[in-house]
Write an enzyme that holds these catalytic residues in place. Structure first.
Site, PDB file in Angstrom:
ATOM      1  N   GLY A 255       0.818  -1.203   0.000  1.00  0.00           N
ATOM      2  CA  GLY A 255       0.000   0.000   0.000  1.00  0.00           C
ATOM      3  C   GLY A 255       0.853   1.254   0.000  1.00  0.00           C
ATOM      4  O   GLY A 255       0.995   1.919   1.034  1.00  0.00           O
TER       5      GLY A 255
ATOM      6  N   THR B 226      -1.488  -4.066  -6.200  1.00  0.00           N
ATOM      7  CA  THR B 226      -1.442  -5.328  -6.934  1.00  0.00           C
ATOM      8  C   THR B 226      -1.866  -6.508  -6.063  1.00  0.00           C
ATOM      9  O   THR B 226      -1.346  -6.701  -4.961  1.00  0.00           O
ATOM     10  CB  THR B 226      -0.030  -5.569  -7.489  1.00  0.00           C
ATOM     11  OG1 THR B 226       0.347  -4.454  -8.294  1.00  0.00           O
ATOM     12  CG2 THR B 226       0.027  -6.832  -8.324  1.00  0.00           C
TER      13      THR B 226
ATOM     14  N   GLU C  55      12.994  -3.991  -4.284  1.00  0.00           N
ATOM     15  CA  GLU C  55      11.992  -4.219  -5.321  1.00  0.00           C
ATOM     16  C   GLU C  55      12.592  -4.009  -6.710  1.00  0.00           C
ATOM     17  O   GLU C  55      12.362  -4.801  -7.630  1.00  0.00           O
ATOM     18  CB  GLU C  55      10.803  -3.277  -5.119  1.00  0.00           C
ATOM     19  CG  GLU C  55       9.719  -3.418  -6.192  1.00  0.00           C
ATOM     20  CD  GLU C  55       8.600  -2.393  -6.052  1.00  0.00           C
ATOM     21  OE1 GLU C  55       7.637  -2.481  -6.824  1.00  0.00           O
ATOM     22  OE2 GLU C  55       8.696  -1.516  -5.174  1.00  0.00           O
TER      23      GLU C  55
END
Length: 401
Positions: free
Chosen positions: A127, A161, A245
């Protein structure tokens, strides 16, 4: 840097291949080979198999399920999983939240959550992005006000996602709206998605898939014990997470597998026309992508070799921006080659009812998926930090601009 694999590393690669062949369920293998994403059940089942083998989170510290491997062995495992292809361990758990909790979490948080994160007993979603805070993430407005032992969270996240499958969410919230700098008033929380006040609404993407969502928070009570790191210092966690990431977005093994499959496809042509592999323009573009992919592989190995230092020092690695840019550019280029190979046979309409993570659905041919993948992968140069933002990061970190 030694550019040849040792005998031990080649033996390990063979071990990984044989284990995957023996343990990857046929249904999962067929679905992945067709170019579709695994169902949620397939993802969970495969990650549990990897965790039982000790291979789900080899980059974590050994005490939390990692392996005392070199960067090369970790790369080999990742490459073999992607090139099989088999489902990769869920990135939100293994590459994002897990390393953040290792670096910033309390001992109680680590003991309670890390095994469940690695074994995918809990599926986390991310989030971060908001309607007014995408590339400029520090401008987020979701607010958390502390009341006793809880934070009361109000706001909205978007492009979340796979939130429709998540058990928990990790999110950035503003806990000090009066901070001198935007980044100084942000905190990092984790929350149970079943908490009253959390609402998930689907966003259907241009390729007809339900992959991303809006998530709304209306007076959501989150225990203070779910704060990761220090209040108002969540930006440190966020930068560290985004670095991990971006490193994972290189996806060298996945790109190799798609090129291998593309070469087989390009030797034939729908409708009896001349095979696209005979087109000099196609061959030239394909060769160019392969050369760039080899360069990306070498760069990835150099960044991974420095991964342990980054984890121990809790600092983001700016070199991850290089991997993010080149990795996503090459994946987009490969998707364009698939569309080129499909030609007019790829001109099909997307099905807005399709849910690639749940429905068994009739197997689609590669021409159909070529177009859908092309449209879906336009997002890659935006999510995880847009290409423009990554160039700014590199300019500051490497050039001192």
């Amino acid at each position: 840097m030694e550019l040849r694999f040792t005998e031990e590393e080649r033996a390990f690669r063979q071990e990984v291949r044989e284990w995957i062949d023996a343990n990857l369920p046929a249904e999962t293998r067929e679905r992945m080979a067709s170019g579709r994403t695994p169902t949620k059940a397939m993802q969970v089942d495969w990650q549990k198999r990897l965790y039982a083998k000790g291979w789900a989170v080899p980059h974590w510290p050994v005490e939390w399920g990692g392996q005392p491997w070199s960067a090369i062995k970790r790369f080999i495992l990742s490459e073999e999983i992607q090139s099989t292809p088999a489902p990769t361990p869920l990135g939100f758990n293994c590459n994002m939240l897990g390393p953040v909790m290792v670096a910033f979490g309390t001992e109680e948080q680590k003991k309670h959550f890390l095994p469940k994160i690695a074994n995918l007993d809990l599926w986390f979603c991310q989030g971060f992005s908001e309607p007014g805070a995408g590339s400029d993430l520090a401008s987020l407005k979701t607010r958390a006000v502390r009341e006793g032992d809880h934070y009361i969270v109000n706001g909205q996240k978007t492009w979340t996602t796979l939130a429709q499958h998540a058990d928990w969410i990790f999110l950035l919230v503003r806990t000090d709206p009066g901070a001198a700098k935007q980044q100084e008033g942000i905190s990092f929380l984790i929350a149970d998605m079943k908490t009253p006040g959390i609402t998930v609404r689907p966003i259907i993407t241009v390729d007809g898939a339900h992959e991303v969502n809006e998530v709304f928070f209306d007076d959501v009570k989150v225990p203070v014990a779910n704060l990761i790191g220090t209040e108002n210092r969540g930006w440190d966690c966020a930068k560290f997470l985004l670095s991990n990431e971006r490193t994972g977005q290189a996806r060298v093994g996945a790109s190799k597998e798609r090129i291998r499959r593309l070469k087989l496809i390009a030797k034939e042509a729908p409708g009896g026309a001349r095979p696209v592999m005979e087109d000099p323009r196609f061959r030239s573009r394909l060769t160019d992508v392969e050369v760039q992919l080899k360069a990306l592989e070498m760069t990835t190995l150099r960044v991974l070799a420095d991964e342990n230092r980054a984890l121990s020092q809790r600092k983001p690695n700016p070199a991850s921006s290089v991997l993010k840019i080149r990795g996503t550019e090459l994946q987009q280029a490969i998707s364009e080659l698939y569309v080129m190979a499909a030609g007019p046979y790829g001109l099909v309409s997307a099905d807005p009812e399709a849910d690639r993570w749940n429905e068994p659905e009739v197997a689609q041919d590669w021409q159909t998926l070529a177009q859908a993948t092309y449209f879906n992968w336009r997002k890659q140069s935006i999510y995880g930090g847009s290409t423009e933002i990554q160039k700014n990061i590199m300019a500051k970190a490497f050039l001192g601009l």
